[in-house]
Design a protein around this motif. Structure first.
Motif, PDB file in Angstrom:
ATOM      1  N   LYS A  88       1.926  13.486  -6.150  1.00 28.08           N
ATOM      2  CA  LYS A  88       1.891  12.373  -5.193  1.00 28.08           C
ATOM      3  C   LYS A  88       3.109  11.465  -5.340  1.00 28.08           C
ATOM      4  CE  LYS A  88      -3.082  12.242  -4.646  1.00 28.08           C
ATOM      5  NZ  LYS A  88      -4.321  11.493  -4.822  1.00 28.08           N
ATOM      6  N   LEU A  92       5.951  10.639  -2.521  1.00 29.36           N
ATOM      7  CA  LEU A  92       6.288   9.269  -2.136  1.00 29.36           C
ATOM      8  C   LEU A  92       7.773   8.986  -2.334  1.00 29.36           C
ATOM      9  CD1 LEU A  92       3.212   7.316  -3.530  1.00 29.36           C
ATOM     10  CD2 LEU A  92       3.815   7.682  -1.132  1.00 29.36           C
ATOM     11  N   GLN A  95       9.571  10.435   0.555  1.00 31.66           N
ATOM     12  CA  GLN A  95       9.361   9.624   1.754  1.00 31.66           C
ATOM     13  C   GLN A  95      10.194   8.346   1.711  1.00 31.66           C
ATOM     14  OE1 GLN A  95       5.100   9.183   1.707  1.00 31.66           O
ATOM     15  NE2 GLN A  95       4.793  10.944   3.055  1.00 31.66           N
TER      16      GLN A  95
END
Length: 115
Positions: A88, A92, A95
């Motif tokens: 995760k 992130l 992103q």
């Protein structure tokens, strides 16, 4: 399983559960993330309340002590959680990089449009 280990498991599970409920109430943690920890705490309570589970599992897997089985399971569960958290965080980070690039391009377009 020894009484001391059962009490430690029970105390740790209750403390963990209370901590995560508090974090959810303060809106510092999302419920979907807390579900893992709630299940984790529930498993500790089950092992403390029903030590036969650990004894049966230890015999079944030919592990010398139920306490060793509990430690093995805890380590395994935490490694799985660490891996999913790493995935995760990596997503992130990607992103954030893409968002930074989009903002830079947008600002450049705005600056060129003003000239």
């Amino acid at each position: 399983m020894e009484l001391e280990l059962r009490l430690i498991l029970l105390f740790g599970a209750v403390l963990t559960m209370a901590y995560f409920i508090r974090q959810i109430q303060k809106k510092r943690m999302q419920i979907d993330y807390a579900i893992y920890w709630a299940l984790f705490s529930g498993a500790l309570v089950a092992l403390a309340a029903f030590p036969g589970i650990a004894t049966f599992g230890a015999r079944l897997l030919h592990i010398q002590s139920p306490a060793n089985l509990i430690y093995l399971c805890l380590i395994f569960a935490l490694i799985i959680k660490l891996f999913t958290t790493t995935v995760k965080v990596s997503k992130l980070n990607q992103q954030v990089t893409e968002l930074t690039q989009h903002i830079a391009l947008y600002e450049r377009e705005q600056k060129e449009a003003q000239e």
